[in-house]
Each structure stands twice: as C-alpha cells, then as structure tokens.
Write a protein that holds these residues in place. Structure first.
Motif, PDB file in Angstrom:
ATOM      1  N   TYR A  47       0.993  -0.948   0.102  1.00  0.00           N
ATOM      2  CA  TYR A  47       0.238  -0.144   0.369  1.00  0.00           C
ATOM      3  C   TYR A  47       0.439   1.254  -0.093  1.00  0.00           C
ATOM      4  CZ  TYR A  47      -3.361   3.140   1.483  1.00  0.00           C
ATOM      5  OH  TYR A  47      -3.915   4.573   1.471  1.00  0.00           O
ATOM      6  N   GLU A  48       2.234   0.834   0.620  1.00  0.00           N
ATOM      7  CA  GLU A  48       2.802   2.690   0.576  1.00  0.00           C
ATOM      8  C   GLU A  48       3.447   2.501  -0.179  1.00  0.00           C
ATOM      9  OE1 GLU A  48       4.983   3.636   4.854  1.00  0.00           O
ATOM     10  OE2 GLU A  48       3.179   2.408   5.897  1.00  0.00           O
ATOM     11  N   ALA A  49       3.848   1.749  -1.162  1.00  0.00           N
ATOM     12  CA  ALA A  49       4.726   1.761  -2.332  1.00  0.00           C
ATOM     13  C   ALA A  49       3.921   1.800  -3.142  1.00  0.00           C
ATOM     14  CB  ALA A  49       4.883  -0.119  -2.424  1.00  0.00           C
ATOM     15  N   ARG A  50       2.573   1.422  -3.295  1.00  0.00           N
ATOM     16  CA  ARG A  50       1.532   2.434  -4.205  1.00  0.00           C
ATOM     17  C   ARG A  50       0.986   3.708  -4.567  1.00  0.00           C
ATOM     18  NH1 ARG A  50      -1.984   2.440  -8.297  1.00  0.00           N
ATOM     19  NH2 ARG A  50      -3.764   2.487  -8.206  1.00  0.00           N
ATOM     20  N   PHE A  51       1.074   3.858  -2.910  1.00  0.00           N
ATOM     21  CA  PHE A  51       0.543   5.125  -1.956  1.00  0.00           C
ATOM     22  C   PHE A  51       1.409   6.251  -1.909  1.00  0.00           C
ATOM     23  CE2 PHE A  51      -3.920   2.179  -2.688  1.00  0.00           C
ATOM     24  CZ  PHE A  51      -4.151   3.086  -3.735  1.00  0.00           C
ATOM     25  N   GLY A  52       2.719   5.838  -1.276  1.00  0.00           N
ATOM     26  CA  GLY A  52       3.270   6.939  -0.623  1.00  0.00           C
ATOM     27  C   GLY A  52       2.784   7.229   0.584  1.00  0.00           C
ATOM     28  N   HIS A  53       1.696   7.072   1.220  1.00  0.00           N
ATOM     29  CA  HIS A  53       1.713   6.928   2.358  1.00  0.00           C
ATOM     30  C   HIS A  53       0.780   5.563   3.318  1.00  0.00           C
ATOM     31  CE1 HIS A  53      -2.846   7.232   1.963  1.00  0.00           C
ATOM     32  NE2 HIS A  53      -2.327   8.509   0.580  1.00  0.00           N
ATOM     33  N   VAL A  54       1.009   6.209   4.459  1.00  0.00           N
ATOM     34  CA  VAL A  54       0.509   5.093   5.867  1.00  0.00           C
ATOM     35  C   VAL A  54      -1.393   4.522   5.655  1.00  0.00           C
ATOM     36  CG1 VAL A  54      -0.295   6.109   7.292  1.00  0.00           C
ATOM     37  CG2 VAL A  54       0.590   3.749   8.069  1.00  0.00           C
ATOM     38  N   ASP A  67      -7.674   4.381  -8.134  1.00  0.00           N
ATOM     39  CA  ASP A  67      -6.391   5.184  -8.384  1.00  0.00           C
ATOM     40  C   ASP A  67      -5.830   5.842  -7.133  1.00  0.00           C
ATOM     41  OD1 ASP A  67      -8.024   7.096  -8.104  1.00  0.00           O
ATOM     42  OD2 ASP A  67      -9.215   6.375  -9.558  1.00  0.00           O
ATOM     43  N   PRO A  68      -4.618   6.570  -7.268  1.00  0.00           N
ATOM     44  CA  PRO A  68      -4.817   7.259  -6.323  1.00  0.00           C
ATOM     45  C   PRO A  68      -5.597   8.634  -5.939  1.00  0.00           C
ATOM     46  CG  PRO A  68      -2.689   7.311  -7.925  1.00  0.00           C
ATOM     47  CD  PRO A  68      -4.048   6.732  -8.350  1.00  0.00           C
ATOM     48  N   GLU A  69      -6.423   9.257  -6.607  1.00  0.00           N
ATOM     49  CA  GLU A  69      -7.110  10.138  -5.764  1.00  0.00           C
ATOM     50  C   GLU A  69      -8.451   9.816  -5.516  1.00  0.00           C
ATOM     51  OE1 GLU A  69      -8.597  13.987  -5.183  1.00  0.00           O
ATOM     52  OE2 GLU A  69      -6.452  13.765  -5.941  1.00  0.00           O
ATOM     53  N   GLU A  70      -8.428   8.378  -6.156  1.00  0.00           N
ATOM     54  CA  GLU A  70      -9.721   7.855  -5.691  1.00  0.00           C
ATOM     55  C   GLU A  70      -8.962   7.337  -3.775  1.00  0.00           C
ATOM     56  OE1 GLU A  70     -13.021   3.598  -5.861  1.00  0.00           O
ATOM     57  OE2 GLU A  70     -11.147   4.177  -6.848  1.00  0.00           O
ATOM     58  N   GLU A  71      -8.442   7.215  -3.783  1.00  0.00           N
ATOM     59  CA  GLU A  71      -7.899   6.880  -2.425  1.00  0.00           C
ATOM     60  C   GLU A  71      -7.147   7.471  -1.292  1.00  0.00           C
ATOM     61  OE1 GLU A  71      -6.739   4.008   0.361  1.00  0.00           O
ATOM     62  OE2 GLU A  71      -7.555   3.362  -1.587  1.00  0.00           O
ATOM     63  N   ARG A  72      -7.017   8.919  -1.698  1.00  0.00           N
ATOM     64  CA  ARG A  72      -6.895   9.875  -1.455  1.00  0.00           C
ATOM     65  C   ARG A  72      -7.910  10.815  -0.724  1.00  0.00           C
ATOM     66  NH1 ARG A  72      -1.798  11.599   0.242  1.00  0.00           N
ATOM     67  NH2 ARG A  72      -1.968  13.998   0.261  1.00  0.00           N
ATOM     68  N   CYS A  73      -9.173  10.756  -1.127  1.00  0.00           N
ATOM     69  CA  CYS A  73     -10.715  11.262  -1.286  1.00  0.00           C
ATOM     70  C   CYS A  73     -10.992   9.664   0.071  1.00  0.00           C
ATOM     71  CB  CYS A  73     -11.713  10.475  -2.142  1.00  0.00           C
ATOM     72  SG  CYS A  73     -10.945  12.358  -2.632  1.00  0.00           S
ATOM     73  N   LEU A  74     -10.579   9.093  -0.258  1.00  0.00           N
ATOM     74  CA  LEU A  74     -11.065   7.693   0.564  1.00  0.00           C
ATOM     75  C   LEU A  74     -10.356   7.640   2.374  1.00  0.00           C
ATOM     76  CD1 LEU A  74     -11.259   4.213  -0.865  1.00  0.00           C
ATOM     77  CD2 LEU A  74     -13.378   5.653   0.550  1.00  0.00           C
ATOM     78  N   THR A  75      -9.125   8.175   1.946  1.00  0.00           N
ATOM     79  CA  THR A  75      -7.773   8.474   3.132  1.00  0.00           C
ATOM     80  C   THR A  75      -8.417   9.177   3.842  1.00  0.00           C
ATOM     81  OG1 THR A  75      -6.387   7.030   2.044  1.00  0.00           O
ATOM     82  CG2 THR A  75      -5.250   8.823   3.579  1.00  0.00           C
ATOM     83  N   ARG A 130      -8.728  -1.692  -1.143  1.00  0.00           N
ATOM     84  CA  ARG A 130      -8.209  -0.437  -2.128  1.00  0.00           C
ATOM     85  C   ARG A 130      -6.917  -0.183  -2.569  1.00  0.00           C
ATOM     86  NH1 ARG A 130      -8.958   2.769   3.868  1.00  0.00           N
ATOM     87  NH2 ARG A 130      -8.312   4.214   2.985  1.00  0.00           N
ATOM     88  N   LEU A 131      -6.187  -1.860  -2.657  1.00  0.00           N
ATOM     89  CA  LEU A 131      -5.287  -1.361  -3.568  1.00  0.00           C
ATOM     90  C   LEU A 131      -5.472  -1.354  -5.084  1.00  0.00           C
ATOM     91  CD1 LEU A 131      -3.025  -3.725  -2.049  1.00  0.00           C
ATOM     92  CD2 LEU A 131      -1.764  -1.618  -2.490  1.00  0.00           C
ATOM     93  N   ALA A 132      -6.680  -1.502  -5.132  1.00  0.00           N
ATOM     94  CA  ALA A 132      -6.953  -1.188  -6.534  1.00  0.00           C
ATOM     95  C   ALA A 132      -7.626  -0.301  -6.622  1.00  0.00           C
ATOM     96  CB  ALA A 132      -7.767  -2.072  -6.565  1.00  0.00           C
TER      97      ALA A 132
END
Length: 196
Positions: free
Chosen positions: A131-138, A166-174, A162-164
């Motif tokens: 996860y951290e390798a893909r998104f750059g944060h915990v 995209d970065p923007e979608e994950e940023r919103c979920l985070t 959540r590894l699936a």
C-alpha cells in the motif's frame, strides 16, 4: 352561629407566613462542618479551558494536522460534543493536500490484537508495504465500531480492496477515514476524565 367579629381576623392576630421557596431550592446544601465535593470537570470542559498550546497538543493526537488543530482550538469553547464534532468535520473537509500529508505522517498503523497469529501479522505487514509503495503514505482505516476479534480480517480485506483504487480515489477515502478516526478520538477525549 358565631358573632360577626369572630369571622374576620384583625391585624393584630398572628398569621402563618406565606410559603416561599428557599433560596437553596434544588441545590444540595452542605451542613456545617461538611464540604461539598464538586464533580470532576469533563474532558470537554477541560479542553475548553485549557491553554491554547495544551488544547492543540490534544487535538494533534486526534488528527496530525497543525492547521486543523489550531482552527479547532481557536474556536473554543464548544457548548457540547456535537458542536465540537461538527467543527472538526468542517475543518477536516478543508484540509489541503499538504495538511493531509502532514496528518498522515503522524498516523500510526491500525492496531492489531497482540494475540493474532504471526502469519496474520506477516500478511498485514506485506499488505502495508504494498500500500505504501503504491500510494506513498500509511494505510488509514477507522475500526472503532468493529469488534476486536474482527479488526485484523477487516483491515486486511480493506487494504487489499483499496490497493485497486486510483491515487485520487484513495486520497479521498484516506481523508474520510482520517476524519472518522479524528471524530472517534475527539469523542473519547471529550468523554473521559483523563487530563489533556
């Protein structure tokens, strides 16, 4: 039949005073020699009256953004928990990408019960690394409503799902999970008697 002079009271006759509520009505009055103990202030009362730097430190423990913490501390006092949580939500929705990154650097990994099997810890560690390798944060998830026995499975399922993203979608979920974590921490802070 009584004579008419007995039917009317004269001004000289004593009468009972009208009942007046005591000035202490509804209050607990200490007897001489006793002291009244004052209830301990609630966490919210202590938060409202704490010095600004103390309040900000307590808020940083709830969400690691300094701007978020300063904003909430500056708007004290809060009349109740609902008002504090509403202000926290508003401030969280206004987090910039830099604020979110700052908060994420202070965020611990989700708590996993110590009695979980070592294979589960290994699987979770590998998932976190991916996860951290893909998104750059915990990886952040709020497990407050989850029974402790289910937290490990829920965390693993969520991180893999959540590894699936995209970065923007994950940023919103985070950001949403961080907001939920902050609200849970604020609620515990406001309800406990622990010092700030």
């Amino acid at each position: 039949m009584r004579p008419p002079q007995e039917l009317h009271r004269t001004a000289e006759e004593p009468t009972l005073p009208a009942h007046r509520p005591s000035r202490h009505s509804g209050q607990v009055v200490a007897l001489p020699g006793q002291t009244r103990s004052r209830p301990s202030p609630t966490g919210l009362e202590r938060f409202n009256t704490a010095p600004a730097d103390t309040a900000e430190r307590a808020l940083i423990a709830c969400c690691g953004s300094h701007r978020w913490a300063r904003r909430l501390a500056a708007h004290r006092p809060y009349p109740d928990l609902a008002s504090l949580l509403a202000a926290a939500d508003e401030a969280a929705y206004d987090l910039t990408p830099a604020d979110l990154s700052e908060a994420l650097t202070r965020e611990p990994l989700p708590h996993i019960p110590a009695d979980a099997h070592s294979a589960a810890h290994t699987a979770l560690s590998a998932a976190h690394a991916a996860y951290e390798a893909r998104f750059g944060h915990v990886f952040v998830i709020c497990l407050d409503d989850m029974p402790p026995a289910e937290t490990l499975d829920q965390a693993l399922a969520a991180i893999r799902s959540r590894l699936a993203n995209d970065p923007e979608e994950e940023r919103c979920l985070t950001a949403e999970e961080l907001r939920r974590l902050a609200k849970g921490r604020l609620t515990r802070m406001a309800r406990t008697g622990a010092p700030l």
